[in-house]
Design an enzyme around this catalytic site. Structure first.
Site, PDB file in Angstrom:
ATOM      1  N   PHE A 117       0.831  -1.195   0.000  1.00  0.00           N
ATOM      2  CA  PHE A 117       0.000   0.000   0.000  1.00  0.00           C
ATOM      3  C   PHE A 117       0.871   1.252   0.000  1.00  0.00           C
ATOM      4  O   PHE A 117       2.067   1.214   0.293  1.00  0.00           O
ATOM      5  CB  PHE A 117      -0.927  -0.011   1.226  1.00  0.00           C
ATOM      6  CG  PHE A 117      -2.341  -0.421   0.894  1.00  0.00           C
ATOM      7  CD1 PHE A 117      -2.606  -1.561   0.167  1.00  0.00           C
ATOM      8  CD2 PHE A 117      -3.414   0.348   1.320  1.00  0.00           C
ATOM      9  CE1 PHE A 117      -3.894  -1.940  -0.155  1.00  0.00           C
ATOM     10  CE2 PHE A 117      -4.716  -0.016   1.022  1.00  0.00           C
ATOM     11  CZ  PHE A 117      -4.963  -1.156   0.273  1.00  0.00           C
ATOM     12  N   GLN A 234      -8.612  13.481   5.001  1.00  0.00           N
ATOM     13  CA  GLN A 234      -7.891  12.773   3.946  1.00  0.00           C
ATOM     14  C   GLN A 234      -8.675  12.751   2.634  1.00  0.00           C
ATOM     15  O   GLN A 234      -9.867  12.439   2.620  1.00  0.00           O
ATOM     16  CB  GLN A 234      -7.597  11.330   4.357  1.00  0.00           C
ATOM     17  CG  GLN A 234      -6.819  10.566   3.287  1.00  0.00           C
ATOM     18  CD  GLN A 234      -6.201   9.296   3.814  1.00  0.00           C
ATOM     19  OE1 GLN A 234      -6.887   8.307   4.029  1.00  0.00           O
ATOM     20  NE2 GLN A 234      -4.900   9.315   4.046  1.00  0.00           N
ATOM     21  N   HIS A 236      -8.665  10.848  -0.816  1.00  0.00           N
ATOM     22  CA  HIS A 236      -8.137   9.612  -1.417  1.00  0.00           C
ATOM     23  C   HIS A 236      -7.818   9.852  -2.888  1.00  0.00           C
ATOM     24  O   HIS A 236      -8.574  10.520  -3.585  1.00  0.00           O
ATOM     25  CB  HIS A 236      -9.188   8.501  -1.272  1.00  0.00           C
ATOM     26  CG  HIS A 236      -8.647   7.128  -1.514  1.00  0.00           C
ATOM     27  ND1 HIS A 236      -8.369   6.659  -2.792  1.00  0.00           N
ATOM     28  CD2 HIS A 236      -8.351   6.118  -0.667  1.00  0.00           C
ATOM     29  CE1 HIS A 236      -7.911   5.419  -2.697  1.00  0.00           C
ATOM     30  NE2 HIS A 236      -7.887   5.070  -1.425  1.00  0.00           N
ATOM     31  N   LEU A 246     -15.295   4.687  -4.040  1.00  0.00           N
ATOM     32  CA  LEU A 246     -13.885   4.373  -3.799  1.00  0.00           C
ATOM     33  C   LEU A 246     -13.373   3.303  -4.762  1.00  0.00           C
ATOM     34  O   LEU A 246     -14.035   2.295  -4.994  1.00  0.00           O
ATOM     35  CB  LEU A 246     -13.719   3.871  -2.357  1.00  0.00           C
ATOM     36  CG  LEU A 246     -12.307   3.416  -1.956  1.00  0.00           C
ATOM     37  CD1 LEU A 246     -11.350   4.594  -1.935  1.00  0.00           C
ATOM     38  CD2 LEU A 246     -12.347   2.724  -0.591  1.00  0.00           C
ATOM     39  N   GLU A 249      -6.981   1.368  -3.100  1.00  0.00           N
ATOM     40  CA  GLU A 249      -5.541   1.543  -3.280  1.00  0.00           C
ATOM     41  C   GLU A 249      -4.875   0.215  -3.618  1.00  0.00           C
ATOM     42  O   GLU A 249      -3.757   0.172  -4.137  1.00  0.00           O
ATOM     43  CB  GLU A 249      -4.944   2.116  -1.984  1.00  0.00           C
ATOM     44  CG  GLU A 249      -3.519   2.586  -2.095  1.00  0.00           C
ATOM     45  CD  GLU A 249      -3.137   3.439  -0.894  1.00  0.00           C
ATOM     46  OE1 GLU A 249      -3.904   4.363  -0.576  1.00  0.00           O
ATOM     47  OE2 GLU A 249      -2.098   3.176  -0.282  1.00  0.00           O
ATOM     48  N   ARG A 280      -0.844   8.971   0.432  1.00  0.00           N
ATOM     49  CA  ARG A 280      -2.063   9.421  -0.234  1.00  0.00           C
ATOM     50  C   ARG A 280      -2.100  10.932  -0.462  1.00  0.00           C
ATOM     51  O   ARG A 280      -2.586  11.391  -1.498  1.00  0.00           O
ATOM     52  CB  ARG A 280      -3.279   8.985   0.595  1.00  0.00           C
ATOM     53  CG  ARG A 280      -3.522   7.497   0.531  1.00  0.00           C
ATOM     54  CD  ARG A 280      -4.713   7.088   1.375  1.00  0.00           C
ATOM     55  NE  ARG A 280      -5.015   5.678   1.161  1.00  0.00           N
ATOM     56  CZ  ARG A 280      -5.952   5.008   1.824  1.00  0.00           C
ATOM     57  NH1 ARG A 280      -6.670   5.622   2.749  1.00  0.00           N
ATOM     58  NH2 ARG A 280      -6.182   3.740   1.559  1.00  0.00           N
ATOM     59  N   HIS A 344     -12.336  11.154   1.897  1.00  0.00           N
ATOM     60  CA  HIS A 344     -12.382   9.733   2.250  1.00  0.00           C
ATOM     61  C   HIS A 344     -12.359   9.459   3.745  1.00  0.00           C
ATOM     62  O   HIS A 344     -12.995   8.517   4.205  1.00  0.00           O
ATOM     63  CB  HIS A 344     -11.173   9.049   1.596  1.00  0.00           C
ATOM     64  CG  HIS A 344     -11.086   7.583   1.839  1.00  0.00           C
ATOM     65  ND1 HIS A 344     -12.100   6.711   1.491  1.00  0.00           N
ATOM     66  CD2 HIS A 344     -10.101   6.810   2.393  1.00  0.00           C
ATOM     67  CE1 HIS A 344     -11.747   5.468   1.813  1.00  0.00           C
ATOM     68  NE2 HIS A 344     -10.552   5.503   2.372  1.00  0.00           N
ATOM     69  N   ARG A 379      -3.244   9.540   6.862  1.00  0.00           N
ATOM     70  CA  ARG A 379      -3.311   8.119   7.229  1.00  0.00           C
ATOM     71  C   ARG A 379      -2.720   7.248   6.131  1.00  0.00           C
ATOM     72  O   ARG A 379      -2.961   7.471   4.947  1.00  0.00           O
ATOM     73  CB  ARG A 379      -4.763   7.700   7.473  1.00  0.00           C
ATOM     74  CG  ARG A 379      -4.919   6.220   7.760  1.00  0.00           C
ATOM     75  CD  ARG A 379      -6.337   5.853   8.126  1.00  0.00           C
ATOM     76  NE  ARG A 379      -7.279   6.003   7.049  1.00  0.00           N
ATOM     77  CZ  ARG A 379      -7.456   5.114   6.061  1.00  0.00           C
ATOM     78  NH1 ARG A 379      -6.692   4.032   6.013  1.00  0.00           N
ATOM     79  NH2 ARG A 379      -8.366   5.317   5.130  1.00  0.00           N
TER      80      ARG A 379
END
Length: 566
Positions: A117, A234, A236, A246, A249, A280, A344, A379
């Site tokens: 990730f 955040q 995304h 979404l 990722e 991100r 997100h 995050r």
């Protein structure tokens, strides 16, 4: 009206809430869980790509690697004592999930498969295709349904919390509405754990479910708990053009590329080492820069998965394959998928220590509603699920150990009167042509424009004025449904009040933080400023209704702040 009494009351039934409920029940407490939706409809369902497993064999790697990468991704705003706990205890929690029955994707030799990730130097994310959150949520619900646990635990399903009960400076449960009857009840507890998830729907569009309305954060704020890091929202990198759904990722973790309109892998310019798997905030800013400078297509860039092959896509990214096919009629095996950055996750929330304990005695929090803080200013992907199961368990264990032997004076039935008057005033209010949905949409769209990715003082101050006007409209708007049974019109009204609280806290905190760090990008202060802003911003409502802003130092254990490079 009845008064129900428990040792531990968990508000919210997503992963953090259910993990807390199981831990408290296993510790022998009288536990209750309350949720405005059925537990397996909680937003944890939407988590797709995986859960990090630090310390699990060679794949998980040393916990220190995960801790450092989490701290770096947080732009050094995360509290390092909490992050160390996340990394040290996370692997055990992931294995516990596997032992309970989560069917993680496997390699040919039977070992759990991993993918990499963003912001992580190696593949340490364990996953169930692209439905990891859903798989974990259902397994935890199965655990709760076991006779030894479920029969002893009261599950207030489809109940809606209207306020927390604070008695002599101590949180003693909540006032809640049984949605089926419209009746209010007091549910008292020796400890209350807020695990209500995030606030994504304060913005439009958002990857979040419609139920993500910041209830727990607002409830904690109104009760007097400190709320921290609210400016850190955040965005995304990969949400579907148009709907904002979404796109995990995990797609980039499996090797997908990001392309601009000229077919260039533009991340070479912004993060030459980690490319599409930079953190991100870095990837989202790069995408928006490409779009703003004319190298996007219809406000988007492309996610290219064609080179991954049909076999891998249908084995590991089937959910994404179906989303693209069903929503935009695109075959990702052969075609480019238009994506754009989208709101997100909230890194901020109800401030807690690393045991989930809030500044208000008797109140705990875990999951996205909480700010432990392990995410800081940004995050890391696949750390949200890890956060829920580690700190959901820790909050429950600490609460049981701390409060279960205590006795408290009974809470009188009259504690619900204030909420009853509030609801009566809304029901009795005449409709005026305005609509709750319209105010909510106006809030969401203006938050995206004025408090989105790139922030300026003019826009932020403009949004404060907008929110003031929206609050005035909210105070006058009525509901069309005057009944009591499943009055969703009324519930949406109360939710909108929670969201306005959160929107105001986000905007005020964004105005206050005069630097750029992680997800918070100020055009007038483009650089990180550790000398003045290596600290948290906290907001606390005072007994007289005023608001106090304060600063809390960031906990540094062994990793001194450095310039981030990916």
């Amino acid at each position: 009206m009845a008064v129900y009494d428990h040792d531990i009351l968990v508000i919210g039934a997503g992963l953090a809430g259910m993990r807390a409920a199981i831990a408290a029940q296993q510790a022998g407490a009288n536990v209750a869980m309350i949720s405005k939706v059925h537990p397996v409809r909680s937003h944890s369902n939407a988590a797709q790509g995986g859960v990090n497993g630090p310390g699990i064999g060679e794949d998980g790697g040393p916990w220190e690697e995960h801790a450092y990468e989490t701290i770096k991704a947080s732009d050094y705003l995360g509290d390092q004592d909490a992050i160390e706990i996340l990394a040290q205890e996370g692997g055990g929690e992931v294995l516990q999930m596997e032992h309970w029955g989560v069917v993680f994707s496997r390699r040919a030799d039977g070992r759990m498969a991993t993918r990499r990730f963003g912001g992580m130097g190696k593949a340490r994310t364990f996953f169930v295709g692209a439905i990891t959150g859903q798989a974990m949520l259902h397994v935890l619900y199965e655990q709760l349904m076991k006779p030894g646990i479920f029969n002893a635990m009261r599950n207030y399903e489809e109940w809606f919390v209207t306020s927390l009960i604070v008695d002599d400076g101590y949180c003693r449960g909540c006032v809640a509405m049984n949605i089926r009857t419209g009746e209010l009840h007091a549910i008292t507890a020796k400890a209350t754990i807020i695990a209500t998830g995030g606030l994504g729907r304060v913005y439009e569009p958002s990857t979040n479910a419609l139920i993500c309305t910041g209830d727990g954060i607002s409830l904690g704020y109104r009760a007097g708990a400190a709320i921290m890091d609210m400016e850190m929202v955040q965005i995304h990198p990969t949400t579907l053009q148009g709907s904002g759904v979404l796109i995990t990722e995990g797609a980039r973790g499996e090797g997908a590329y990001l392309l601009n309109k000229d077919g260039e892998r533009f991340m070479e310019k912004y993060a030459p080492n980690m490319m599409e798997l930079a953190s991100r905030d870095v990837v989202s800013r790069a995408e928006q820069t490409e779009i703003d400078e004319g190298r996007g297509v219809d406000g988007s860039v492309y996610l290219d998965m064609r080179h991954l092959g049909e076999k891998l896509i249908k084995e590991r990214l089937e959910e994404i394959y179906e989303i693209a096919r069903d929503l935009v009629n695109i075959d990702i095996v052969n075609e480019l998928l238009p994506i754009r950055p989208g709101v997100h996750y909230i890194m901020g929330g109800v401030k807690t220590d690393f045991n989930g304990l809030c500044s208000l005695p008797g109140l705990y929090s875990a999951g996205e509603a909480a700010c432990v803080s392990v995410h800081g200013a940004n995050r890391v992907g696949a750390n949200s699920l890890l956060d829920t199961i580690v700190f959901g368990r820790r909050a429950a264990e600490h609460a049981v150990e701390t409060v279960c032997t205590k006795t408290f004076r009974p809470i009188p039935e009259s504690v619900v009167e204030e909420d009853r008057k509030m609801i009566r005033s809304v029901i009795d209010r005449p409709t005026n042509g305005d609509r709750i949905a319209k105010i909510r949409r106006d809030m969401g769209e203006t938050m995206s424009v004025n408090v989105g990715m790139f922030r300026s003082p003019d826009k932020l101050n403009e949004q404060l004025g907008v929110l003031k006007d929206l609050r005035a409209r909210y105070d006058k708007v009525g509901v069309e449904d005057k009944g009591k049974v499943f009055n969703t019109d009324l519930l949406f009204h109360i939710e909108l009040g929670y969201m306005l609280d959160c929107a105001e806290m986000i905007t005020k905190s964004a105005i206050e933080r005069k630097e750029s760090r992680g997800a918070h990008t100020r055009l007038d202060f483009p650089n990180r400023d550790d000398e003045n802003w290596l600290k948290h911003i906290a907001l606390t409502r005072q007994p007289d209704g005023s608001e106090k802003m304060s600063y809390i130092p960031v906990t540094i254990t062994k990793w001194e702040p450095q310039e981030r490079k990916y």
